[in-house]
Design an enzyme around this catalytic site. Structure first.
Site, PDB file in Angstrom:
ATOM      1  N   GLU A 141      -2.422  11.641   3.175  1.00  0.00           N
ATOM      2  CA  GLU A 141      -3.234  11.152   4.291  1.00  0.00           C
ATOM      3  C   GLU A 141      -2.907  11.930   5.561  1.00  0.00           C
ATOM      4  OE1 GLU A 141      -2.792   7.020   5.464  1.00  0.00           O
ATOM      5  OE2 GLU A 141      -4.804   7.001   6.322  1.00  0.00           O
ATOM      6  N   GLU A 201       0.872  -1.185   0.000  1.00  0.00           N
ATOM      7  CA  GLU A 201       0.000   0.000   0.000  1.00  0.00           C
ATOM      8  C   GLU A 201       0.901   1.224   0.000  1.00  0.00           C
ATOM      9  OE1 GLU A 201      -2.865   0.194   3.282  1.00  0.00           O
ATOM     10  OE2 GLU A 201      -2.687   2.375   3.323  1.00  0.00           O
TER      11      GLU A 201
HETATM   12  C1  LIG Z   1      -9.397  -4.247   4.744  1.00  0.00           C
HETATM   13  O1  LIG Z   1     -10.160  -5.278   5.347  1.00  0.00           O
HETATM   14  C2  LIG Z   1     -10.426  -6.349   4.476  1.00  0.00           C
HETATM   15  C3  LIG Z   1     -11.385  -7.305   5.138  1.00  0.00           C
HETATM   16  O2  LIG Z   1     -11.596  -6.996   6.472  1.00  0.00           O
HETATM   17  C4  LIG Z   1      -9.124  -7.002   4.101  1.00  0.00           C
HETATM   18  O3  LIG Z   1      -9.368  -8.060   3.213  1.00  0.00           O
HETATM   19  C5  LIG Z   1      -8.248  -5.966   3.422  1.00  0.00           C
HETATM   20  O4  LIG Z   1      -7.019  -6.535   3.132  1.00  0.00           O
HETATM   21  C6  LIG Z   1      -8.045  -4.761   4.298  1.00  0.00           C
HETATM   22  N1  LIG Z   1      -7.316  -3.741   3.556  1.00  0.00           N
HETATM   23  C7  LIG Z   1      -6.609  -2.804   4.135  1.00  0.00           C
HETATM   24  C8  LIG Z   1      -5.976  -1.799   3.224  1.00  0.00           C
HETATM   25  O5  LIG Z   1      -6.489  -2.726   5.337  1.00  0.00           O
END
Ligand SMILES: *[C@@H]1O[C@H](CO)[C@@H](O)[C@H](O)[C@H]1NC(C)=O
Ligand SMILES: *[C@@H]1O[C@H](CO)[C@@H](O)[C@H](O)[C@H]1NC(C)=O
Ligand SMILES: *[C@@H]1O[C@H](CO)[C@@H](O)[C@H](O)[C@H]1NC(C)=O
Length: 372
Positions: free
Chosen positions: A142, A137
């Site tokens: 932000e 990421e």
């Molecule tokens: C957000 O949460 C989902 C499911 O709870 C998960 O699959 C995903 O990887 C998460 N993404 C981030 C950027 O935290």
């Protein structure tokens, strides 16, 4: 839409004759800005906050996404609904992910006039891979509440770091190192490897008062570099179809590949623009700039009058000489970009498209709203 499609087609031919190191792969601007995005609806999936993201149809109908008279994209949080009587109120907002992805060998540039701010407001302009955190990421913009210094971060699997502050000279990056472990399970929790922008014009009210500016992210063999340029210092070539970051000043944040192997920690990234409200980040930084309790603000619509992005353009460029896999412009955008997607590949915005848009946009504003 048909006439813009033809412009897009003309532009594709122009692209093939360009000789620059970078060529336009994705262009989000004006009437076609919102075409190639997926709207994620419902509560925020990664924080227990007080937002309710809307579908594309809802967002258009509620005026949360639109194109203004200047041809700029507006992405906003609802500031008309009174939620004070509803204990479970989620303020309507937007979470949009680009259909096309960004890979190694790419340069991303966004020019904005303003970005969301206000107590409880948590906006971001960022990118994520499909299998978080293994595909990484990249957080380009932000911060929260009334902050005016932007923060940059990477979130990855274990093993990617930013060099320590004493090995990060001013000649490498201008930002301040706040934390160095990019791992989501590292010593600093999930804050990643944070670099703080030294400019109080890089976020919030400071950004807006200064007429906004441009953010750029370059991902190549050397690592990941991010620049913030206040309005008056945007390099002249940033808004052209042939930007050349090798002529730009020292980046604000630099994550060198020597301490983070981007070929290992990053996969193709979807671009995300979203505006969240309350949740972990704003709440843990609520005082002293804001007072009281974050949730007490959510129901009152006037708290969100500044919670919007006004974006003049967002472009992704690819370099044919970029590193490794999937760096060709076609290869990056093609799998998920079909049909009208070509209309968003505008190779010559400074010439034919701008002239057309300048003449046509004011007259067909009503039509464009329908076409979105
Ligand atoms: C957000 O949460 C989902 C499911 O709870 C998960 O699959 C995903 O990887 C998460 N993404 C981030 C950027 O935290
Ligand atoms: C982008 O994806 C969404 C669905 O996820 C779709 O509705 C939209 O039409 C796509 N846009 C383009 C230009 O392919
Ligand atoms: C909502 O915010 C916009 C700016 O995005 C502002 O122009 C408008 O007046 C606000 N609406 C209300 C009802 O205050």
């Amino acid at each position: 839409m048909h006439s813009l499609g033809v412009v897009g087609l003309v532009a594709v031919f122009c692209t093939t004759s360009a000789r620059a190191a970078f060529t336009v792969a994705q262009n989000y601007q004006g009437s076609s800005f919102f075409d190639a995005w997926t709207f994620q609806n419902g509560p925020d999936r990664n924080s227990s906050s007080n937002v309710l993201y809307q579908t594309r149809e809802q967002a258009l109908q509620e005026g949360l996404v639109s194109v203004n008279a200047a041809g700029h994209a507006i992405i906003k949080m609802d500031n008309t609904t009174d939620g004070t009587k509803d204990p479970n109120f989620g303020r309507p907002s937007v979470f949009m992910l680009s259909n096309a992805t960004v890979s190694a060998g790419s340069l991303v540039i966004m020019d904005a006039i303003t970005m969301p701010f206000g107590c409880s407001v948590w906006p971001a302009f960022w990118m994520q891979g499909p299998n978080w955190p293994n595909n990484g990421e990249i957080d380009i913009v932000e911060n929260v509440n009334l902050q005016t210094n932007n923060r940059y971060s990477l979130h990855t699997a274990s093993g990617c770091t930013h060099p320590p502050a004493d090995q990060s000279p001013a000649s490498m990056e201008t930002g301040q190192v706040l934390s160095t472990d990019c791992s989501t399970t590292g010593a600093n929790g999930n804050q990643g490897c944070l670099i703080q922008d030294p400019s109080t014009n890089s976020f919030g009210a400071g950004f807006k008062a200064n007429g906004g500016g441009a953010y750029a992210m370059l991902w190549d063999d050397t690592g990941i570099k991010i620049w913030f340029f206040p309005r008056a210092s945007i390099p002249a070539d940033a808004s052209t179809n042939t930007p050349n970051p090798s002529g730009w000043p020292t980046p604000t944040a630099f994550y060198p590949s020597s301490s983070c192997d981007t070929t290992k920690f990053f996969g193709p990234q979807s671009i995300v623009l979203n505006i969240n409200v309350c949740g972990s980040f704003p709440e843990s930084n609520f005082n002293p700039s804001c007072s009281g309790k974050c949730q007490d603000l959510v129901g009152v619509p006037s708290n969100y009058n500044n919670a919007y992005f006004e974006i003049s353009y967002l472009r992704v460029f690819t370099s044919k000489s970029g590193s490794g896999s999937s760096t060709t412009s076609g290869g990056t955008a093609a799998p998920k970009t079909t049909g009208s997607g070509s209309a968003s590949v505008i190779a010559k915005p400074a010439t034919i498209f701008t002239i057309l848009a300048t003449i046509v946009l004011p007259f067909i504003g009503g039509y464009l709203t329908v076409a979105l």
